[in-house]
Motif scaffolding. Sequence first.
Motif, PDB file in Angstrom:
ATOM      1  N   HIS A  56       0.844  -1.194   0.000  1.00  9.50           N
ATOM      2  CA  HIS A  56       0.000   0.000   0.000  1.00  9.50           C
ATOM      3  C   HIS A  56       0.876   1.240   0.000  1.00  9.50           C
ATOM      4  CE1 HIS A  56      -3.600   2.298   0.465  1.00  9.50           C
ATOM      5  NE2 HIS A  56      -2.973   3.007   1.369  1.00  9.50           N
ATOM      6  N   PRO A  57       0.776   2.133  -1.015  1.00 11.16           N
ATOM      7  CA  PRO A  57       1.700   3.254  -1.136  1.00 11.16           C
ATOM      8  C   PRO A  57       1.483   4.305  -0.063  1.00 11.16           C
ATOM      9  CG  PRO A  57       0.379   2.938  -3.138  1.00 11.16           C
ATOM     10  CD  PRO A  57      -0.203   2.078  -2.077  1.00 11.16           C
ATOM     11  N   ASP A  58       2.564   4.740   0.575  1.00 12.16           N
ATOM     12  CA  ASP A  58       2.434   5.881   1.464  1.00 12.16           C
ATOM     13  C   ASP A  58       2.620   7.163   0.658  1.00 12.16           C
ATOM     14  OD1 ASP A  58       5.143   6.229   1.040  1.00 12.16           O
ATOM     15  OD2 ASP A  58       5.722   5.272   2.939  1.00 12.16           O
ATOM     16  N   ARG A  59       2.476   8.309   1.304  1.00 12.34           N
ATOM     17  CA  ARG A  59       2.470   9.570   0.557  1.00 12.34           C
ATOM     18  C   ARG A  59       3.802   9.824  -0.124  1.00 12.34           C
ATOM     19  NH1 ARG A  59      -0.689  13.680   4.672  1.00 12.34           N
ATOM     20  NH2 ARG A  59      -2.636  12.522   4.773  1.00 12.34           N
ATOM     21  N   ARG A  60       4.929   9.605   0.615  1.00  6.21           N
ATOM     22  CA  ARG A  60       6.243   9.906   0.047  1.00  6.21           C
ATOM     23  C   ARG A  60       6.508   9.046  -1.177  1.00  6.21           C
ATOM     24  NH1 ARG A  60      11.181   9.657   4.047  1.00  6.21           N
ATOM     25  NH2 ARG A  60       9.983  11.386   4.893  1.00  6.21           N
ATOM     26  N   GLN A  62     -12.317   7.401  -1.895  1.00  8.10           N
ATOM     27  CA  GLN A  62     -11.351   6.501  -2.516  1.00  8.10           C
ATOM     28  C   GLN A  62     -10.202   6.132  -1.582  1.00  8.10           C
ATOM     29  OE1 GLN A  62      -9.981   8.396  -6.123  1.00  8.10           O
ATOM     30  NE2 GLN A  62     -11.638   7.527  -7.338  1.00  8.10           N
ATOM     31  N   ILE A  63      -9.702   4.907  -1.762  1.00  2.08           N
ATOM     32  CA  ILE A  63      -8.427   4.476  -1.201  1.00  2.08           C
ATOM     33  C   ILE A  63      -7.667   3.788  -2.326  1.00  2.08           C
ATOM     34  CG2 ILE A  63      -9.188   4.257   1.187  1.00  2.08           C
ATOM     35  CD1 ILE A  63      -9.680   1.337   0.739  1.00  2.08           C
ATOM     36  N   ARG A  64      -6.379   3.490  -2.131  1.00  2.00           N
ATOM     37  CA  ARG A  64      -5.587   2.849  -3.185  1.00  2.00           C
ATOM     38  C   ARG A  64      -5.302   1.394  -2.839  1.00  2.00           C
ATOM     39  NH1 ARG A  64      -3.496   5.647  -7.448  1.00  2.00           N
ATOM     40  NH2 ARG A  64      -3.980   7.863  -7.404  1.00  2.00           N
ATOM     41  N   ASP A  65      -5.377   0.528  -3.856  1.00  2.42           N
ATOM     42  CA  ASP A  65      -5.165  -0.885  -3.622  1.00  2.42           C
ATOM     43  C   ASP A  65      -3.688  -1.250  -3.757  1.00  2.42           C
ATOM     44  OD1 ASP A  65      -4.576  -1.079  -6.332  1.00  2.42           O
ATOM     45  OD2 ASP A  65      -6.439  -2.093  -6.861  1.00  2.42           O
ATOM     46  N   LEU A 123      -2.063  -2.463  -6.109  1.00  2.00           N
ATOM     47  CA  LEU A 123      -1.491  -2.143  -7.406  1.00  2.00           C
ATOM     48  C   LEU A 123      -1.423  -0.634  -7.643  1.00  2.00           C
ATOM     49  CD1 LEU A 123      -3.270  -4.871  -9.568  1.00  2.00           C
ATOM     50  CD2 LEU A 123      -0.987  -4.958  -8.523  1.00  2.00           C
ATOM     51  N   GLY A 124      -1.752   0.154  -6.626  1.00  2.00           N
ATOM     52  CA  GLY A 124      -1.695   1.604  -6.738  1.00  2.00           C
ATOM     53  C   GLY A 124      -2.909   2.235  -7.383  1.00  2.00           C
ATOM     54  N   ARG A 125      -3.940   1.439  -7.643  1.00  4.07           N
ATOM     55  CA  ARG A 125      -5.127   1.957  -8.308  1.00  4.07           C
ATOM     56  C   ARG A 125      -6.084   2.581  -7.297  1.00  4.07           C
ATOM     57  NH1 ARG A 125      -7.007  -3.578 -10.973  1.00  4.07           N
ATOM     58  NH2 ARG A 125      -6.786  -4.058  -8.737  1.00  4.07           N
ATOM     59  N   PRO A 126      -6.671   3.738  -7.610  1.00  2.00           N
ATOM     60  CA  PRO A 126      -7.700   4.283  -6.720  1.00  2.00           C
ATOM     61  C   PRO A 126      -8.937   3.397  -6.750  1.00  2.00           C
ATOM     62  CG  PRO A 126      -7.549   5.591  -8.735  1.00  2.00           C
ATOM     63  CD  PRO A 126      -6.432   4.606  -8.785  1.00  2.00           C
ATOM     64  N   ARG A 127      -9.466   3.071  -5.574  1.00  2.00           N
ATOM     65  CA  ARG A 127     -10.650   2.232  -5.470  1.00  2.00           C
ATOM     66  C   ARG A 127     -11.706   2.952  -4.653  1.00  2.00           C
ATOM     67  NH1 ARG A 127      -9.481  -3.178  -6.523  1.00  2.00           N
ATOM     68  NH2 ARG A 127     -11.764  -3.377  -6.561  1.00  2.00           N
ATOM     69  N   GLU A 128     -12.938   2.841  -5.101  1.00  6.16           N
ATOM     70  CA  GLU A 128     -14.048   3.484  -4.407  1.00  6.16           C
ATOM     71  C   GLU A 128     -14.304   2.799  -3.063  1.00  6.16           C
ATOM     72  OE1 GLU A 128     -15.486   6.143  -5.541  1.00  6.16           O
ATOM     73  OE2 GLU A 128     -14.615   6.153  -7.549  1.00  6.16           O
TER      74      GLU A 128
END
Length: 441
Positions: free
Chosen positions: A6-10, A409-412, A414-419
């Motif tokens: 899960h990607p963090d902001r940095r 949204q959150i990100r999965d 794979l870095g994709r935004p998910r509802e």
Amino acid sequence: MSTFGHPDRRHFMTHAAAAGAVSVPGINFLTNLRASAAEMKKNRKSLIILWMGGGPTTIDLWDMKPDHANGGGSAGHKPKPTAASGISISEHLPKVAAQFKNLSIIRSLTTSEGDHMRGTTLMSTGRLPNPLSEYPHMGSALSYLYSQDAEAMKNMDLPAFISVGNGRVGPGFLGMKYSSFVVQNPGGIPENVEPPKEYSSRLDRRKVLFESLEGSLKTNVPADSAQAHKDVYGKALQLVTSNRKNVFVIDPAKDKADLDRYGNDGFGKGCLLAKKLTEAGVACVEVSLGGWDMHQNIHATLANQRLPNLDRGMGSLVEDLAQSGRLKDTVIVWMGEFGRTPRINQNGGRDHFPRAWSVVVGGGNIKGGIAYGATAEDGASVKDNPVKIGNLYATLFRGLGFKMDEHGQIRDNLGRPRELAANPTSPTSEERAEPVKDLVS
């Protein structure tokens, strides 16, 4: 990158700056995420999930069909009016009925999964099981969103998501940092949380040492196991050193009156604990009441076992939250993995039935005293205003104060935004789901 990919902001900003094609959507996503945190900081609400494991027979509780053969009106089961005009529920739920100005029924939920495991995943995450992208439990998603308010989380020494009874579904692509803390036996301080007295004076020093050692163990690879280790152990140590862990204690003498009202059983104590934990700022508490897989002898089992337990715990919980003024800051949902067949089987029970069933919601921004949607006369299909799983989720998140078009949204992994709430449009795609407008303010 944080746990389980899960990607963090940095991490995200580094890649977004290097890839102009995705930089604008990426920055918009982060802006919306911060806006979501700001909104929650201003008006943060908690979620209580009353989970009925096994598939609750909603036609015998919330959507009775007394004039139809095998519809639930036999064996001493009759509908009785509630405090909300025009709404009747089972006669065996008098305490819950008295709270129906604060609760609403969705009688037209339609889902697709009649298997216990798949239905549990669907109702807990809002998504069908998918081995490529394991979606998080609703409580994990909520605790992740609230964690974006870093300042508020500094002072939060209790787990953000707590499961009373069992933890059925994990945090998925969000990682173990957002998994539930499981309380198996409500009423006392959880096992292994209370340190031996001879070590209590050393714990603060050990916490500082732990943070110093673990803080240097970082990598830049997906599914960073070092970070996952730090997160899990850090959460555990934070609770051990907390001066608020006595919130888990229910004293048989001091709390006798409450135990008499809620029920001195696992579910009753779980509901009482959920009230205390949400008052202490916990984002989500899930309380389990199992034993709903009633393929035989259903009416006697309901009248003598399940419904008395449910009525005491759920009725007292809603009553106390309403009287204290906390219900406006606490969303409640009663649900299981599916409903049960309108027709009684040859063993006097009901079988699995996801096509048309009910859930109960209330609190927060959700209006009370409404029966939304309807099933056909025989209970076998939805007649009016069908509600899908995405619409239920959107209603719950809107009840918690989220604006789905801004904060949804959150990100999965794979870095994709998910509802946060979505309904499938095909096997590989989905679209944002809208809340049930009649139910949310």
